[in-house]
Design a protein around this motif. Structure first.
Motif, PDB file in Angstrom:
ATOM      1  N   THR A 302       0.847  -1.196   0.000  1.00 53.76           N
ATOM      2  CA  THR A 302       0.000   0.000   0.000  1.00 53.76           C
ATOM      3  C   THR A 302       0.884   1.249   0.000  1.00 53.76           C
ATOM      4  N   ARG A 303       0.785   2.014  -1.092  1.00 47.92           N
ATOM      5  CA  ARG A 303       1.500   3.290  -1.142  1.00 47.92           C
ATOM      6  C   ARG A 303       0.654   4.362  -0.466  1.00 47.92           C
ATOM      7  N   ALA A 304       1.311   5.415   0.000  1.00 52.38           N
ATOM      8  CA  ALA A 304       0.574   6.585   0.508  1.00 52.38           C
ATOM      9  C   ALA A 304       0.683   7.687  -0.536  1.00 52.38           C
ATOM     10  N   TYR A 305      -0.452   8.327  -0.854  1.00 51.24           N
ATOM     11  CA  TYR A 305      -0.345   9.472  -1.761  1.00 51.24           C
ATOM     12  C   TYR A 305      -1.236  10.621  -1.313  1.00 51.24           C
ATOM     13  N   THR A 306      -0.877  11.823  -1.757  1.00 49.03           N
ATOM     14  CA  THR A 306      -1.603  13.043  -1.362  1.00 49.03           C
ATOM     15  C   THR A 306      -2.397  13.564  -2.564  1.00 49.03           C
TER      16      THR A 306
END
Ligand SMILES: Cc1cc2nc3c(=O)[nH]c(=O)nc-3n(C[C@H](O)[C@H](O)[C@H](O)COP(=O)(O)OP(=O)(O)OC[C@H]3O[C@@H](n4cnc5c(N)ncnc54)[C@H](O)[C@@H]3O)c2cc1C
Length: 367
Positions: A302-306
């Motif tokens: 799971t990547r984190a993105y804004t």
């Protein structure tokens, strides 16, 4: 001696831990590795020819890639962890010329790109025999990092320096000037805290009354076990689509990865991802049976993105005893070690001249 807790043992958290000055800090890293992006990642370190227009992001990614030789030296990383074998960027003929121009232009401020060459289809095949006939731009500065091996090396190094590593899901609270880390078994107090929890940052900050512009993105990639024993020396191929080919040692060939914005924290491998990656990659491969003939396993993270797909790392608003770092998206192996190093500089030397790399923290974390 101050006590610091690092929540998150991915690429930022463990790099930070290993750069902290242990004469000043007693360090504890808490990590629940389920779904971790770093260990699921593809490994490409080659940001220079990205089409992204965000100048702050490019500055960070460029400086992150330029930081790698220091990282390799500081942590004595062997070739099985990081290797600079170059990057092939495959495009249609007419796009190759403009890509070549872009590479030469970027090289003015990023000499780390190395030598830039336009290769014929035959020359490409000689470098990476899995590919079918297709010309490419080749840059020698591109590298590949085995995320899981990097973390294993840094965990070993941390343990030998008496850093405490705990495999636990935690939450936090602040009581007067002290940070509390709550695990199943106990509550421990710290003077400072670093929250390097990828997409888990939102949940950590909620009890403090803070909301975070962070979303989870599911990423799946395929790891094929092939008989090509010299694959470790092959370059990475960034294909003309959404898929890349990343050859590691002992015949391991990675193909990926998906970017599933609606996948949330789900970690289930799906046949749709296999089909998608096969359709994107298949036309570039010499062997049309490649996807059927070798044993394959999935990696899912799971990547984190804004909202603006840009990372942030800074102190919490009005709180110099806590730093947060997240939103690294698809390029966190490239930017993560450098961010970990910059955060360590903040704790060791109180330096935080980071604004050339990001928007103000209140764009991402607010009441
Ligand atoms: C499939 C895939 C392919 C990728 N390929 C590339 C690539 O080729 N090149 C590139 O540059 N980047 C790539 N990336 C992106 C890169 O892997 C990430 O951006 C980077 O690893 C993020 O690092 P991080 O330390 O911020 O987060 P993570 O590696 O996710 O680490 C955060 C850790 O914090 C833990 N955590 C969260 N909350 C808590 C809590 N409450 N208590 C305890 N622990 C907690 C998490 O479980 C996790 O272990 C890829 C990512 C994926 C998923």
């Amino acid at each position: 001696m101050k006590k610091i807790a690092i929540i998150g043992g991915g690429i930022i958290g463990l790099t930070l831990a290993n750069y902290l000055d242990l004469k000043q800090y007693s360090v504890t890293v808490y990590d629940n590795p389920i779904g971790q992006a770093t260990k699921a990642s593809a490994g490409i370190i080659s940001p220079w020819l990205s089409k992204r227009r965000n100048k702050k992001w490019y500055q960070l990614a460029k400086d992150g890639a330029a930081f790698y030789p220091k990282l390799v030296q500081d942590f004595a990383l062997p070739h099985s962890v990081y290797q600079q074998t170059g990057t092939l960027i495959l495009r249609k003929d007419r796009e190759l010329v403009s890509l070549l121009d872009l590479a030469e232009e970027r090289k003015q401020t990023a000499p780390e790109i190395g030598t830039v060459q336009l290769l014929s289809a035959e020359e490409v095949k000689a470098k990476l025999p899995l590919l079918s006939a297709s010309p490419a731009v080749f840059i020698t500065g591109g590298g590949k990092l085995d995320g899981a091996s990097y973390l294993a090396t840094l965990r070993q190094r941390a343990l030998s320096r008496n850093i405490t590593l705990k495999t636990e899901q935690v939450h936090i609270s602040q009581v007067q000037n002290q940070w509390r880390v709550h695990s199943k078994e106990q509550i421990e107090s710290f003077d400072t805290i670093a929250l390097c929890a990828g997409p888990g940052l939102s949940d950590l900050l909620k009890p403090l009354g803070l909301t975070t512009d962070i979303r989870p993105q599911k990423g799946q990639l395929l790891a094929f076990e092939t008989p090509y024993k010299n694959s470790g020396s092959w370059p990475v191929a960034m294909l003309d689509g959404e898929s890349d080919l990343i050859p590691f040692g002992h015949g391991q060939i990675l193909v990926g990865a998906t970017h599933e914005n609606d996948g949330g924290f789900d970690l289930t491998p799906t046949p749709e991802a296999f089909t998608h990656l096969q359709q994107k990659t298949g036309p570039f491969l010499e062997d049309s049976n490649f996807f059927e003939q070798y044993p394959v396993s999935y990696r899912v993270g799971t990547r984190a993105y804004t909202s603006d797909f840009a990372p942030f790392f800074n102190c919490l608003p009005n709180n110099p005893t806590a730093v947060v770092a997240s939103g690294l998206g698809s390029s966190g192996l490239t930017t993560g070690p450098y961010i970990g190093f910059l955060l360590a500089q903040y704790f060791n030397e109180e330096r935080n001249d980071w604004m050339e790399y990001q928007k103000p923290i209140d764009c991402y974390v607010s009441k």
